[in-house]
Design a protein around this motif. Structure first.
Motif, mmCIF file in Angstrom:
data_model
loop_
_atom_site.group_PDB
_atom_site.id
_atom_site.type_symbol
_atom_site.label_atom_id
_atom_site.label_comp_id
_atom_site.label_asym_id
_atom_site.label_seq_id
_atom_site.Cartn_x
_atom_site.Cartn_y
_atom_site.Cartn_z
ATOM 1 N N ALA A 287 26.300 39.984 40.855
ATOM 2 C CA ALA A 287 27.048 40.959 39.761
ATOM 3 C C ALA A 287 27.514 42.518 41.506
ATOM 4 O O ALA A 287 28.751 42.388 40.534
ATOM 5 C CB ALA A 287 25.778 41.532 38.533
ATOM 6 N N GLU A 288 26.666 42.087 42.093
ATOM 7 C CA GLU A 288 27.271 43.570 42.974
ATOM 8 C C GLU A 288 28.188 43.151 44.143
ATOM 9 O O GLU A 288 29.644 43.576 44.233
ATOM 10 C CB GLU A 288 26.061 43.637 43.789
ATOM 11 N N SER A 289 28.336 41.319 44.032
ATOM 12 C CA SER A 289 29.353 41.272 45.176
ATOM 13 C C SER A 289 30.581 40.547 44.469
ATOM 14 O O SER A 289 31.841 41.534 44.826
ATOM 15 C CB SER A 289 28.876 39.693 45.502
ATOM 16 N N TYR A 290 30.733 40.248 42.624
ATOM 17 C CA TYR A 290 31.751 40.907 42.641
ATOM 18 C C TYR A 290 32.381 41.990 41.958
ATOM 19 O O TYR A 290 33.781 42.338 41.899
ATOM 20 C CB TYR A 290 31.748 39.599 40.494
ATOM 21 N N ARG A 291 31.749 43.168 41.942
ATOM 22 C CA ARG A 291 32.263 44.346 41.753
ATOM 23 C C ARG A 291 32.994 44.910 42.752
ATOM 24 O O ARG A 291 34.123 45.784 42.666
ATOM 25 C CB ARG A 291 31.074 45.675 41.090
ATOM 26 N N ASP A 292 32.163 44.777 44.619
ATOM 27 C CA ASP A 292 33.400 45.101 44.903
ATOM 28 C C ASP A 292 34.366 44.130 45.622
ATOM 29 O O ASP A 292 35.711 44.643 45.922
ATOM 30 C CB ASP A 292 32.109 44.274 46.817
ATOM 31 N N ASN A 293 34.471 42.355 44.717
ATOM 32 C CA ASN A 293 35.635 42.109 44.953
ATOM 33 C C ASN A 293 36.700 42.618 44.144
ATOM 34 O O ASN A 293 37.662 43.415 44.893
ATOM 35 C CB ASN A 293 34.947 40.743 44.511
ATOM 36 N N ILE A 294 36.054 43.586 42.643
ATOM 37 C CA ILE A 294 37.250 43.475 41.833
ATOM 38 C C ILE A 294 37.726 45.029 42.304
ATOM 39 O O ILE A 294 38.697 45.471 42.379
ATOM 40 C CB ILE A 294 36.340 43.883 40.104
ATOM 41 N N SER A 295 37.185 45.469 42.802
ATOM 42 C CA SER A 295 37.225 46.690 43.494
ATOM 43 C C SER A 295 38.477 46.959 45.284
ATOM 44 O O SER A 295 39.323 47.163 44.938
ATOM 45 C CB SER A 295 36.553 47.949 44.417
ATOM 46 N N SER A 296 37.729 45.518 45.324
ATOM 47 C CA SER A 296 39.539 44.851 46.552
ATOM 48 C C SER A 296 40.589 44.378 46.156
ATOM 49 O O SER A 296 41.122 44.650 46.752
ATOM 50 C CB SER A 296 37.735 44.300 47.830
ATOM 51 N N LEU A 297 40.041 43.864 45.365
ATOM 52 C CA LEU A 297 41.295 43.262 44.121
ATOM 53 C C LEU A 297 42.090 44.267 44.158
ATOM 54 O O LEU A 297 43.864 44.135 43.756
ATOM 55 C CB LEU A 297 40.629 42.105 43.382
ATOM 56 N N ALA A 298 41.297 45.616 43.135
ATOM 57 C CA ALA A 298 42.746 46.555 42.946
ATOM 58 C C ALA A 298 43.494 46.938 43.582
ATOM 59 O O ALA A 298 44.347 47.459 43.748
ATOM 60 C CB ALA A 298 41.655 47.794 41.675
ATOM 61 N N ASP A 299 42.235 47.477 44.764
ATOM 62 C CA ASP A 299 43.462 48.181 46.293
ATOM 63 C C ASP A 299 44.213 46.893 46.866
ATOM 64 O O ASP A 299 45.178 47.192 47.208
ATOM 65 C CB ASP A 299 42.221 48.169 47.194
ATOM 66 N N LEU A 300 43.795 45.274 47.121
ATOM 67 C CA LEU A 300 45.234 44.677 47.526
ATOM 68 C C LEU A 300 45.941 44.471 46.124
ATOM 69 O O LEU A 300 47.509 44.544 46.774
ATOM 70 C CB LEU A 300 44.137 43.123 47.153
#
Length: 387
Positions: A287-300
């Motif tokens: 869940a922590e990893s997915y949260r970081d991925n989503i934040s990176s996805l928004a920045d991307l």
């Protein structure tokens, strides 16, 4: 000055369901702790009973036959029983269950309130009250969760949930199987198994979330990118944060169970709870990893949006740069100068080729050479490349 409530009312269309929920909450404010109430849209309770031991197994539905269920329990104390209550829409039945199984009103209030963080409580005679959150990634691409409340007894486990569908069918099939070790274990193992199935079901939910995140990532770089992609990213980000908020208490619950004395949770069961604790840690890490991925996805997404905008601005700038000298030349020759003055004298410093019969073709050739020269210069600089 307008209040925030009036501004909200002016900005949002009226929602009768939301207003009804808000009024229902206000009705219960200030009531005595332990006062039971059911939600207006609660489903009619359905009662299921699975009774088993190492050699036998029976199951039946006792909806609208609660007295028969009690009689069967009293007649077979040698068996282990799983009483599964699905739906809360009968307050009288809920109060009877509370009284006859010795449940505390505050615990029953937590059950019917239908939103509690995952937790464990110990009450009279070393009985356990467990709360878990069952999750599912729905077809609408959102995380849906339901509460599973579990009470343990001397020879039974009593569970409550607000919906008829759940993720526990795999456990029921294990009880039906003759070779299942669940039927040979003490009844406390059934409470662990219920919690463990809920934890295991987090992984398909997270796998579905991971696939959806990969789909969003591919959509960012697609030439046919949809216009509402950022809305989808922000929505799944909210669901991932919510999913993490569901998983985090599960870890604390397992940790607290492992600290309970042996007379409450025997050491032979703590071995299994340690394994469930590891599952909760893994689920939380994902869940922590997915949260970081989503934040990176928004920045991307925002970075790619900025790059696309820069590409558009580059093309517009090149086009503007090409037409600036052309506009200068055309504007220069558009000035109304005379070849001769008022006395008929030729003006030698007037515009060249102003009255030449080849002036227009010459001007077109000059404009074409200017454009070609600019394009060659832009090409040498690499400004015309898509890379």
């Amino acid at each position: 000055m307008a209040t925030s409530a009036s501004l909200e009312a002016a900005a949002l269309p009226p929602d009768p369901d939301r207003e009804a929920r808000r009024q229902a909450l206000y009705e219960h404010v200030g009531q005595r702790p332990g006062t039971l109430h059911v939600q207006p849209n609660a489903l009619k309770p359905r009662l299921f009973l699975m009774s088993y031991d190492e050699n036998t197994h029976t199951e039946a539905e006792y909806t609208d036959r609660y007295d028969e269920l009690l009689n069967y329990l009293r007649a077979h104390p040698e068996l282990k029983h799983w009483i599964d209550v699905r739906g809360y829409g009968d307050l009288d039945l809920m109060e009877r269950i509370m009284q006859e199984f010795g449940l505390h009103p505050l615990q029953m209030e937590d059950v019917l309130g239908d939103y509690q963080r995952a937790k464990v409580e110990v009450f009279d005679e070393n009985r356990l009250f467990l709360v878990s959150r069952m999750t599912e990634f729905t077809a609408q691409l959102t995380v849906h969760d339901d509460q599973l409340s579990i009470f343990t007894g001397p020879n039974y486990v009593l569970s409550f949930q607000d919906d008829y569908d759940d993720c526990l069918e795999v456990l029921r099939n294990r009880i039906r199987a003759n070779f299942s070790q669940l039927r040979r274990k003490p009844v406390g193992y059934l409470a662990y198994a219920l919690t463990d199935v809920v934890l295991d079901h987090y992984y398909p939910t997270m796998a579905a979330i991971g696939d959806y995140i990969e789909e969003l990532e591919m959509s960012i770089f697609s030439e046919q990118r949809e216009r509402r992609l950022l809305n989808r990213i922000l929505r799944i980000k909210k669901d991932v944060v919510r999913f993490r908020r569901l998983v985090y208490p599960e870890r604390d619950k397992m940790s607290e169970i492992l600290r309970l004395p042996e007379e409450v949770v025997p050491e032979e069961l703590k071995v299994f709870y340690r394994d469930a604790y590891d599952h909760a840690i893994q689920a939380l890490d994902l869940a922590e990893s997915y949260r970081d991925n989503i934040s990176s996805l928004a920045d991307l997404f925002l970075s790619d949006q900025s790059n696309r905008m820069n590409e558009v601005m580059k093309v517009l700038t090149i086009i503007s740069s090409i037409f600036i000298p052309l506009s200068f030349v055309v504007g220069l020759y558009g000035m109304n100068f005379q070849h001769e003055d008022t006395h008929g004298h030729v003006l030698p410093l007037n515009m060249p080729e102003l009255y030449s019969p080849l002036g227009y073709p010459i001007l077109l050739v000059v404009l074409t050479l200017i454009v070609m020269g600019q394009l060659y210069y832009f090409w040498r600089k690499g400004w015309l490349s898509r890379d």
